[in-house]
Every structure is written in C-alpha cells, then in structure tokens.
Write a protein that holds these residues in place. Structure first.
Motif, mmCIF file in Angstrom:
data_model
loop_
_atom_site.group_PDB
_atom_site.id
_atom_site.type_symbol
_atom_site.label_atom_id
_atom_site.label_comp_id
_atom_site.label_asym_id
_atom_site.label_seq_id
_atom_site.Cartn_x
_atom_site.Cartn_y
_atom_site.Cartn_z
ATOM 1 N N ALA A 36 0.813 -1.221 0.000
ATOM 2 C CA ALA A 36 0.000 0.000 0.000
ATOM 3 C C ALA A 36 0.845 1.269 0.000
ATOM 4 O O ALA A 36 0.336 2.343 -0.269
ATOM 5 N N SER A 37 2.148 1.159 0.285
ATOM 6 C CA SER A 37 2.989 2.355 0.322
ATOM 7 C C SER A 37 3.581 2.688 -1.050
ATOM 8 O O SER A 37 4.222 3.715 -1.207
ATOM 9 N N LEU A 38 3.356 1.801 -2.032
ATOM 10 C CA LEU A 38 3.911 2.006 -3.364
ATOM 11 C C LEU A 38 2.813 2.047 -4.412
ATOM 12 O O LEU A 38 1.766 1.427 -4.254
ATOM 13 N N VAL A 39 3.088 2.762 -5.479
ATOM 14 C CA VAL A 39 2.271 2.678 -6.689
ATOM 15 C C VAL A 39 3.244 2.389 -7.831
ATOM 16 O O VAL A 39 4.299 3.010 -7.936
ATOM 17 N N GLY A 93 -6.618 -0.758 -8.505
ATOM 18 C CA GLY A 93 -6.587 -0.590 -7.060
ATOM 19 C C GLY A 93 -6.126 -1.860 -6.367
ATOM 20 O O GLY A 93 -6.089 -2.936 -6.967
ATOM 21 N N LEU A 94 -5.776 -1.739 -5.095
ATOM 22 C CA LEU A 94 -5.350 -2.901 -4.317
ATOM 23 C C LEU A 94 -6.432 -3.970 -4.251
ATOM 24 O O LEU A 94 -6.137 -5.155 -4.145
ATOM 25 N N VAL A 112 -4.029 11.775 -5.589
ATOM 26 C CA VAL A 112 -4.363 12.476 -4.356
ATOM 27 C C VAL A 112 -3.889 11.618 -3.188
ATOM 28 O O VAL A 112 -4.171 10.415 -3.132
ATOM 29 N N GLU A 113 -3.172 12.242 -2.270
ATOM 30 C CA GLU A 113 -2.589 11.493 -1.147
ATOM 31 C C GLU A 113 -3.666 10.905 -0.243
ATOM 32 O O GLU A 113 -3.518 9.792 0.257
ATOM 33 N N ASP A 114 -4.769 11.634 -0.069
ATOM 34 C CA ASP A 114 -5.877 11.134 0.736
ATOM 35 C C ASP A 114 -6.443 9.880 0.089
ATOM 36 O O ASP A 114 -6.850 9.897 -1.065
ATOM 37 N N GLU A 115 -6.451 8.788 0.806
ATOM 38 C CA GLU A 115 -6.950 7.497 0.331
ATOM 39 C C GLU A 115 -6.132 6.925 -0.824
ATOM 40 O O GLU A 115 -6.562 5.977 -1.472
ATOM 41 N N HIS A 116 -4.961 7.511 -1.120
ATOM 42 C CA HIS A 116 -4.101 7.031 -2.209
ATOM 43 C C HIS A 116 -4.927 6.761 -3.459
ATOM 44 O O HIS A 116 -4.944 5.663 -4.001
ATOM 45 N N ASP A 131 -6.998 3.526 -3.230
ATOM 46 C CA ASP A 131 -5.913 2.584 -2.928
ATOM 47 C C ASP A 131 -5.242 2.119 -4.215
ATOM 48 O O ASP A 131 -5.083 0.928 -4.464
ATOM 49 N N LEU A 132 -4.837 3.085 -5.010
ATOM 50 C CA LEU A 132 -4.224 2.802 -6.310
ATOM 51 C C LEU A 132 -2.949 1.990 -6.134
ATOM 52 O O LEU A 132 -2.060 2.372 -5.370
#
Length: 140
Positions: A36-39, A93-94, A112-116, A131-132
């Motif tokens: 979740a910390s990476l895209v 998304g995840l 957007v950082e909110d909710e990735h 959650d991209l």
C-alpha cells in the motif's frame, strides 16, 4: 430408514464444507493485494510519500470538492515513456478495481494522497480508483 439418515448427514456435511470454503474465499478476496505504500507506474515503483515531495502539487476541484494532487501525466512521463498518446492506461486498485482511460483523460487526472486515489475531474466518480496499486501502460 438408516440410509436416509446417513444420506442427510453426508449432505449436511457437504453443505457445511461448501459454506466454509465460500466464506474463506470471500475473506481472502477482502485482503489487500500488494504494498500500500507504493504505486507502480509503467513498471517503475513510486513511494506515495515521495510522489508528493518530488512532483509539483496543484489544487483542483472535482465534483464540488477541493483537492491537492499531482498530475498523473507528470508521473507517467517521468517513467521515460515515449509517445504516451499511443497507449491506453489501466488504473488498478489494491482490491482489484480497475479503469481504462485514454491519454486525453489521463492528462486531466491527479494522484491524491488522501486514500491514495486517482481523481479525474472530467469523469464520474466511478472512474476514481482508491488505494491505487498500479498504472499499467497498455498498447492500444
């Protein structure tokens, strides 16, 4: 008479097994896949925190809400992709939710950082992916 009882017992056990397997599969589908910390953009890993420090953040409005985000096109171009208009882009998304968009739509999109999430002000909310996990480049 005992054959009917035995058959009912066996059918009951099968029903319980089917229910347990169904619940297990459903629970597994709810577990997020990936980090979740990476895209991942065009096979290049970007840390969500680094995106908002390394790229210019802009303010925009979508569906009546104000956001701060980074242009998706900036990140895609940063991967070294040549001729980006020749491709379509799959946003995943995840949870497996995904949307395909053209380069014209991508140019109006923001991370957007909110909710990735990725937000496309010119599209309906159904095109926004929370959650991209990745942006895949697909040959048109």
């Amino acid at each position: 008479m005992t054959d009917v009882k035995r058959l009912n017992t066996i059918l009951g056990i099968f029903a319980i097994l089917i229910l347990l397997l169904s619940f297990s599969a459903f629970a597994y589908s709810l577990v997020p896949k990936g980090d979740a910390s990476l895209v991942v953009v065009n096979e290049v890993d970007y840390n969500w925190d680094a995106i908002f420090t390394d790229f210019e953040t802009v303010s925009f409005t979508a569906s009546g809400d104000d956001f701060h985000g980074v242009l998706v096109s900036s990140i895609i171009l940063d991967t070294g992709l040549d001729n980006p208009e020749a491709y379509t882009y799959k946003f995943v998304g995840l949870d497996g939710y995904q949307k395909d968009l053209s380069w014209n739509d991508v140019q109006n999109g923001y991370l957007v950082e909110d909710e990735h999430k990725v937000v496309f002000p010119s599209q309906t909310r159904s095109f926004w992916v929370k959650d991209l996990a990745s942006i895949e480049v697909v040959v048109s």
